[in-house]
Design a protein around this motif. Structure first.
Motif, PDB file in Angstrom:
ATOM      1  N   THR A  89      -5.246   8.444   4.901  1.00  0.00           N
ATOM      2  CA  THR A  89      -6.314   7.724   4.226  1.00  0.00           C
ATOM      3  C   THR A  89      -7.536   8.629   4.096  1.00  0.00           C
ATOM      4  OG1 THR A  89      -5.539   5.668   5.209  1.00  0.00           O
ATOM      5  CG2 THR A  89      -7.765   5.661   4.322  1.00  0.00           C
ATOM      6  N   VAL A  90      -7.951   8.845   2.861  1.00  0.00           N
ATOM      7  CA  VAL A  90      -9.106   9.697   2.575  1.00  0.00           C
ATOM      8  C   VAL A  90     -10.221   8.821   2.008  1.00  0.00           C
ATOM      9  CG1 VAL A  90      -9.938  11.695   1.292  1.00  0.00           C
ATOM     10  CG2 VAL A  90      -7.569  11.625   2.078  1.00  0.00           C
ATOM     11  N   ALA A 131      -6.972  13.461  -2.654  1.00  0.00           N
ATOM     12  CA  ALA A 131      -6.730  12.039  -2.420  1.00  0.00           C
ATOM     13  C   ALA A 131      -5.448  11.890  -1.610  1.00  0.00           C
ATOM     14  CB  ALA A 131      -6.610  11.301  -3.759  1.00  0.00           C
ATOM     15  N   ASN A 132      -5.161  10.684  -1.213  1.00  0.00           N
ATOM     16  CA  ASN A 132      -3.929  10.380  -0.502  1.00  0.00           C
ATOM     17  C   ASN A 132      -2.743  10.813  -1.350  1.00  0.00           C
ATOM     18  OD1 ASN A 132      -1.670   8.070  -0.419  1.00  0.00           O
ATOM     19  ND2 ASN A 132      -2.376   8.564   1.643  1.00  0.00           N
ATOM     20  N   ASP A 133      -1.747  11.426  -0.719  1.00  0.00           N
ATOM     21  CA  ASP A 133      -0.608  11.970  -1.461  1.00  0.00           C
ATOM     22  C   ASP A 133       0.182  10.900  -2.211  1.00  0.00           C
ATOM     23  OD1 ASP A 133       0.394  10.910   0.937  1.00  0.00           O
ATOM     24  OD2 ASP A 133       1.490  12.725   1.499  1.00  0.00           O
ATOM     25  N   GLY A 168       2.201   4.745   0.429  1.00  0.00           N
ATOM     26  CA  GLY A 168       2.225   3.892  -0.738  1.00  0.00           C
ATOM     27  C   GLY A 168       1.024   4.137  -1.625  1.00  0.00           C
ATOM     28  N   GLY A 169       1.249   3.979  -2.910  1.00  0.00           N
ATOM     29  CA  GLY A 169       0.174   4.063  -3.891  1.00  0.00           C
ATOM     30  C   GLY A 169       0.298   2.898  -4.840  1.00  0.00           C
ATOM     31  N   GLY A 184      -6.685   1.114   0.656  1.00  0.00           N
ATOM     32  CA  GLY A 184      -6.245  -0.110  -0.016  1.00  0.00           C
ATOM     33  C   GLY A 184      -4.751  -0.194  -0.251  1.00  0.00           C
ATOM     34  N   ALA A 185      -4.084   0.942  -0.380  1.00  0.00           N
ATOM     35  CA  ALA A 185      -2.644   0.931  -0.639  1.00  0.00           C
ATOM     36  C   ALA A 185      -1.862   1.626   0.470  1.00  0.00           C
ATOM     37  CB  ALA A 185      -2.357   1.607  -1.974  1.00  0.00           C
ATOM     38  N   GLU A 186      -2.416   1.707   1.653  1.00  0.00           N
ATOM     39  CA  GLU A 186      -1.734   2.378   2.769  1.00  0.00           C
ATOM     40  C   GLU A 186      -0.627   1.482   3.309  1.00  0.00           C
ATOM     41  OE1 GLU A 186      -1.449   5.206   4.155  1.00  0.00           O
ATOM     42  OE2 GLU A 186      -3.034   6.294   3.138  1.00  0.00           O
TER      43      GLU A 186
END
Length: 195
Positions: A89-90, A131-133, A168-169, A184-186
């Motif tokens: 999470t970034v 950003a998150n991968d 997750g994204g 938010g989408a972790e």
């Protein structure tokens, strides 16, 4: 010449993939399609060593990027963009990794540090995205669908990644679901056992 070069860097919990891409000009023989004009020139994988220092990882990454560019006779100044996917999470406001499966990054301003690393080489030429991968993956899949089919009705998308961890994204109306602090989408950090 119209040729563009991009670096994509996927920092994972156990490995980091660095890929150099070339996008041909519209004048070349490739079809008039952004994806068809994009090709991989070179890729390299280095280990993400969870027990090394954060500063050492950044130096190894910088050295690897420099080596890849040199081998392909591309100057850092000739890059058109760099994107970093990160394993956790970034916070979108600060670039700080709040949680993730590679502890050397947690609590570090990795987004800002990566941007500084690039700016040290080329100055503030372009924005460095970090950003998150899994969010990067979801956004790439969404944009690819739009490019391949401009009449696509896809407006929302959920992507799940499996690697060292579960990620997750989520894309809603073309925008990543980030939440207040980037989680938010972790999906990998949600409790799935109610007991």
């Amino acid at each position: 010449s119209g040729i563009e070069h991009y670096l994509g860097i996927d920092v994972g919990g156990t490995k980091t993939d660095i890929e150099l891409f070339r996008r041909a000009s519209k004048d070349e023989a490739a079809p008039d399609n952004s994806v068809a004009r994009l090709s991989s020139l070179f890729s390299e994988r280095i280990s993400t060593q969870k027990h090394e220092s954060y500063a050492l990882f950044l130096q190894r990454l910088r050295d690897c990027i420099g080596r890849i560019l040199k081998q392909n006779r591309i100057d850092f100044n000739d890059l058109n963009g760099i994107g970093f996917g990160l394993p956790g999470t970034v916070d979108p406001r600060t670039g700080t990794m709040l949680q993730g499966n590679a502890g050397i990054f947690v609590g570090k301003s990795i987004g800002s540090d990566l941007a500084k690393m690039v700016a040290d080489e080329v100055g503030p030429k372009f924005k460095v995205s970090a950003a998150n991968d899994a969010t990067c993956f979801a956004l790439a899949e969404y944009k690819l669908a739009q490019i391949l089919n401009p009449y696509s009705q896809i407006r929302c998308l959920v992507a799940i990644t499996l690697g060292t961890g579960l990620g997750g994204g989520v894309i809603i109306e073309g925008r990543p679901l980030l939440g207040k602090k980037g989680g938010g989408a972790e999906l990998g950090h949600m409790s799935i056992d109610p007991y």
